[in-house]
Scaffold this active site. Structure first.
Site, PDB file in Angstrom:
ATOM      1  N   HIS A 103       0.915  -1.273  -0.124  1.00  0.00           N
ATOM      2  CA  HIS A 103      -0.085   0.188  -0.070  1.00  0.00           C
ATOM      3  C   HIS A 103       0.736   1.185   0.140  1.00  0.00           C
ATOM      4  CE1 HIS A 103       0.731  -1.608   4.166  1.00  0.00           C
ATOM      5  NE2 HIS A 103       0.945  -0.228   4.562  1.00  0.00           N
ATOM      6  N   HIS A 117       1.110   5.037   1.105  1.00  0.00           N
ATOM      7  CA  HIS A 117       0.568   6.007   1.954  1.00  0.00           C
ATOM      8  C   HIS A 117       0.486   7.496   1.250  1.00  0.00           C
ATOM      9  CE1 HIS A 117       0.499   3.764   6.025  1.00  0.00           C
ATOM     10  NE2 HIS A 117       1.517   3.147   5.293  1.00  0.00           N
TER      11      HIS A 117
HETATM   12  P1  AMP Z   1       1.718  -0.030   7.328  1.00  0.00           P
HETATM   13  O1  AMP Z   1       2.543   0.264   8.625  1.00  0.00           O
HETATM   14  O2  AMP Z   1       2.786   0.787   6.059  1.00  0.00           O
HETATM   15  O3  AMP Z   1       1.639  -1.477   6.876  1.00  0.00           O
HETATM   16  O4  AMP Z   1       0.561   0.875   7.150  1.00  0.00           O
HETATM   17  C1  AMP Z   1      -0.654   0.269   7.685  1.00  0.00           C
HETATM   18  C2  AMP Z   1      -1.789   1.036   7.429  1.00  0.00           C
HETATM   19  O5  AMP Z   1      -3.025   0.710   7.465  1.00  0.00           O
HETATM   20  C3  AMP Z   1      -1.566   1.933   8.856  1.00  0.00           C
HETATM   21  O6  AMP Z   1      -1.416   3.468   8.783  1.00  0.00           O
HETATM   22  C4  AMP Z   1      -3.128   1.613   9.514  1.00  0.00           C
HETATM   23  O7  AMP Z   1      -3.600   2.800  10.208  1.00  0.00           O
HETATM   24  C5  AMP Z   1      -3.791   1.343   8.438  1.00  0.00           C
HETATM   25  N1  AMP Z   1      -5.026   0.432   8.601  1.00  0.00           N
HETATM   26  C6  AMP Z   1      -5.202  -0.887   9.360  1.00  0.00           C
HETATM   27  N2  AMP Z   1      -6.379  -1.388   9.054  1.00  0.00           N
HETATM   28  C7  AMP Z   1      -7.053  -0.394   8.477  1.00  0.00           C
HETATM   29  C8  AMP Z   1      -8.332  -0.431   8.112  1.00  0.00           C
HETATM   30  N3  AMP Z   1      -9.367  -1.508   8.431  1.00  0.00           N
HETATM   31  N4  AMP Z   1      -8.941   0.616   7.499  1.00  0.00           N
HETATM   32  C9  AMP Z   1      -8.066   1.824   7.224  1.00  0.00           C
HETATM   33  N5  AMP Z   1      -6.592   1.636   7.348  1.00  0.00           N
HETATM   34  C10 AMP Z   1      -6.407   0.669   8.068  1.00  0.00           C
END
Ligand code: AMP
Ligand code: ZN
Length: 139
Positions: free
Chosen positions: A99, A101
């Site tokens: 993903h 950001h």
């Molecule tokens: P990463 O640390 O780069 O893997 O980021 C994962 C991101 O996903 C974090 O910023 C979380 O806040 C976000 N996240 C996790 N679960 C959800 C969800 N159900 N809906 C929206 N964002 C999410």
């Protein structure tokens, strides 16, 4: 992918605030934003690592992410934005569906990346690293 929360979000099995969708990518608000509006752009195909995402899809992720960066400036009066992708747990990846950001930024938003800056062991040390990497870099 069965137990992937982001695949479930794409499938509508988990809720999300959808911001964009096309045949290749899906974008939605991050549930715990660095700043309000922080969103994630994900490939519809399940890929753990950015390195396996086909070029067309990866390009779409970057393109849509940048367009949202412009929208942040217009809609939120943001001064700029960050595009950030963590690949691997050691890099901070928590959700194992790649993903991108997209984070709105303001001059005085109080968020600081802990971006350290080391020094190479001279020009030779720097060149040696470059050569080592390029031996294994697959074009
Ligand atoms: P990463 O640390 O780069 O893997 O980021 C994962 C991101 O996903 C974090 O910023 C979380 O806040 C976000 N996240 C996790 N679960 C959800 C969800 N159900 N809906 C929206 N964002 C999410
Ligand atoms: Zn997935």
């Amino acid at each position: 992918m069965k137990n992937c929360i982001f695949c479930k979000i794409i499938a509508g099995e988990l809720p999300s605030v959808k911001m964009y969708e096309d045949e290749l990518v899906y974008a939605f608000l991050d549930i715990s934003p660095i700043n309000p509006g922080h969103l994630l752009v994900i490939p519809k195909e399940h890929h753990v690592s950015a390195s396996s995402i086909p070029e067309e899809i990866a390009g779409r992720m970057f393109h849509i992410g940048s367009r949202f960066g412009v929208a942040f400036k217009r809609a939120l009066d943001a001064d700029g934005f960050n595009l950030h992708l963590a690949d691997g747990a050691c890099a901070g990846q928590v959700v194992m569906h790649a993903h991108l950001h997209v984070i709105p930024r303001d001059v005085e938003d109080g968020f600081h990346w802990n971006w350290r800056q080391l020094e190479y062991d001279g020009d030779d040390g720097r060149t040696a690293i470059a050569e080592k990497i390029l031996e294994k870099f697959k074009k």
